[in-house]
Write an enzyme that holds these catalytic residues in place. Structure first.
Site, mmCIF file in Angstrom:
data_model
loop_
_atom_site.group_PDB
_atom_site.id
_atom_site.type_symbol
_atom_site.label_atom_id
_atom_site.label_comp_id
_atom_site.label_asym_id
_atom_site.label_seq_id
_atom_site.Cartn_x
_atom_site.Cartn_y
_atom_site.Cartn_z
ATOM 1 N N GLY A 196 0.852 -0.633 0.122
ATOM 2 C CA GLY A 196 0.013 -0.634 -0.006
ATOM 3 C C GLY A 196 0.830 1.221 -0.243
ATOM 4 N N GLY A 210 -0.388 -10.316 -6.290
ATOM 5 C CA GLY A 210 0.459 -10.872 -7.435
ATOM 6 C C GLY A 210 0.744 -12.167 -6.075
ATOM 7 N N GLY A 262 6.369 -2.721 3.532
ATOM 8 C CA GLY A 262 5.718 -3.198 4.839
ATOM 9 C C GLY A 262 5.953 -4.591 4.519
ATOM 10 N N SER A 288 5.054 -6.711 2.324
ATOM 11 C CA SER A 288 5.460 -7.153 1.056
ATOM 12 C C SER A 288 7.074 -6.998 0.826
ATOM 13 C CB SER A 288 5.628 -5.232 -0.200
ATOM 14 O OG SER A 288 6.168 -4.509 0.781
ATOM 15 N N THR A 294 5.316 2.461 6.156
ATOM 16 C CA THR A 294 3.713 1.760 6.723
ATOM 17 C C THR A 294 2.988 2.858 8.037
ATOM 18 O OG1 THR A 294 1.467 0.359 7.660
ATOM 19 C CG2 THR A 294 4.231 0.369 7.910
ATOM 20 N N ILE A 295 1.635 3.648 7.189
ATOM 21 C CA ILE A 295 1.063 4.021 8.772
ATOM 22 C C ILE A 295 0.908 3.312 9.330
ATOM 23 C CG2 ILE A 295 0.284 5.163 6.523
ATOM 24 C CD1 ILE A 295 -2.128 4.014 6.904
ATOM 25 N N ASP A 296 0.508 1.667 9.201
ATOM 26 C CA ASP A 296 0.311 1.181 10.533
ATOM 27 C C ASP A 296 1.188 0.528 11.822
ATOM 28 O OD1 ASP A 296 -2.402 -0.118 9.541
ATOM 29 O OD2 ASP A 296 -0.999 -1.538 8.010
ATOM 30 N N HIS A 311 -9.317 5.627 3.204
ATOM 31 C CA HIS A 311 -7.821 6.109 2.130
ATOM 32 C C HIS A 311 -7.183 7.466 2.323
ATOM 33 C CE1 HIS A 311 -8.695 2.039 0.780
ATOM 34 N NE2 HIS A 311 -7.185 1.997 0.480
ATOM 35 N N ARG A 337 -3.523 7.703 3.670
ATOM 36 C CA ARG A 337 -2.639 7.190 2.797
ATOM 37 C C ARG A 337 -2.132 8.261 2.113
ATOM 38 N NH1 ARG A 337 -1.073 2.035 2.943
ATOM 39 N NH2 ARG A 337 -2.718 0.376 3.748
#
Length: 396
Positions: free
Chosen positions: A14, A93, A121, A124, A145-147, A298, A301
């Protein structure tokens, strides 16, 4: 590899603010070493496109941005201000497919890369790390990552900007909540981690912050305690309130559910009515309260990266190129104790895989950490398990 000349960079998973700032930093640092940087579009999918002949290596060279802009604007560098990723990104993917994997590995070979920097993140980076082992790649990972849930690093690219977005949203919602004496429930991202809700909620003046590390499920006890907190505020003359709930908080049955914020808003209204009808007069002032739910989604993001995210991006980009120059591959760039360091990427991925197998967060909020203590000291309800006293006791 005594003197690397060509390195690749990609973004995967993301998107978040600050990705372009990392790309900019890598290109600037690499250019000063006389290296060439190739920007691989859409993560590993770009390598497949190279194999299929859609791109040639010369098509992917990233110049020092700004100097390729013509006219009077030449030299203006906008990458550090732009959100998203100029390289594009994918969060899907299947590299386990032998045909897909073969194309990815062939594309890397055709690009003639000496090393690869992957910005991603936990998920990925896990995928790219596994591919790198099969291809014998010289890989450096940068966490984004925003997490903020990547192991070993206290900060990930994009987190600070997302916190600012949540903070701004709460500030704006405060005034409409106050105008109508409403309880505003704000659902924020974070997957299974509560960092974004906790930091954004504290900064934005939330009265209640619910995160999965402290609230396993929105059971009756938690709802009662939230209603107590809101009723206490109304007794003190504060007729509105802000409730922040992380998307990873689960429903009463312990299962993940969509629109947890909407569910929370309805439960507050319903439970307040039941408590009042049962004779608990302390809650009758809550009986007619209006609740509204807002899902930030979103928008978290996006946005112009904050100065902190740009500084972190610059530091991470510089560290990544230093690691390549020192031929220290298989490393994850991290922020630890106020400094940029690196950790073994394989160790980080091992933690990620173990946590995912056990269905737990690889980088959760520490339940006895500083910011949890700060929230409680400020009077923010964060899911204390103890039974709350009556409002009359609280007021005395």
């Amino acid at each position: 590899m005594a003197s690397p000349k060509r390195i690749g960079i990609l973004t995967s998973g993301g998107d978040c603010p600050g990705l372009n700032a990392v790309i900019r930093a890598v290109v600037k640092c690499a250019s000063r070493r006389g290296w060439q940087v190739l920007g691989i579009p859409y993560g590993t999918d770009g390598m497949m496109r190279v194999t299929e002949g859609e791109y040639q290596p010369s098509d992917l060279v990233i110049p020092e941005h700004g100097y390729d802009i013509p006219g009077m604007l030449q030299g203006i560098d906008v990458l550090q201000f732009l959100s998203g990723s100029i390289l594009g990104s994918i969060n899907k993917g299947d590299s386990r497919n032998p045909e897909v994997l073969a194309k990815i590995l062939k594309g890397y070979e055709l690009l003639g890369l000496d090393a690869l920097i992957a910005i991603g993140g936990d998920g990925s980076l896990d995928i790219i790390y596994e591919i790198s082992l099969k291809g014998g790649w010289n890989l450096i990972g940068i966490p984004k990552t925003i997490d903020n849930d990547v192991p070993f690093t206290e900060r990930s690219i994009g987190f600070d900007t997302a916190v600012q977005t949540v903070n701004t949203a709460l500030y704006d919602l405060t005034f409409t909540a106050a105008s109508h004496d409403r309880v505003m429930v704000v659902e924020v991202m974070g997957r299974d981690a509560g960092h974004l809700a906790l930091y954004g909620g504290i900064a934005g003046g939330a009265d209640v912050i619910l995160i999965p590390e402290l609230v396993s499920a929105l059971n009756g006890t938690i709802i009662d305690q939230v209603c107590h907190k809101l009723a206490e505020l109304r007794h003190r003359g504060r007729k509105f309130a802000l409730v922040v709930v992380a998307e990873g908080v689960r429903g009463e049955d312990g299962h993940r559910m969509k629109m947890i914020g909407e569910y929370m808003a309805k439960e507050i209204a319903s439970r307040s009515h039941i408590l009042c009808a049962s004779g608990a007069e302390d809650y009758c002032d809550m009986d007619a309260v209006e609740t509204r739910a807002t899902v930030l989604g979103h928008i978290q993001r996006s946005g112009t990266p904050t100065a902190s995210d740009r500084l972190l991006a610059a530091a991470f980009g510089r560290k990544a190129t230093d690691l390549i120059a020192d031929e220290r591959f298989g490393r994850l760039v991290v922020w630890e104790a106020g400094r940029v360091r690196s950790k073994d990427l394989g160790e980080a991925i091992a933690i990620v895989r173990d946590c995912h197998e056990r269905n737990v967060c690889p980088g959760p909020v520490e339940i006895d950490g500083t910011m949890v203590k700060v929230a409680r000291s400020l009077g923010i309800y964060v899911g204390d398990p103890a039974v709350l006293p009556s409002l009359t006791t609280t007021m005395t």
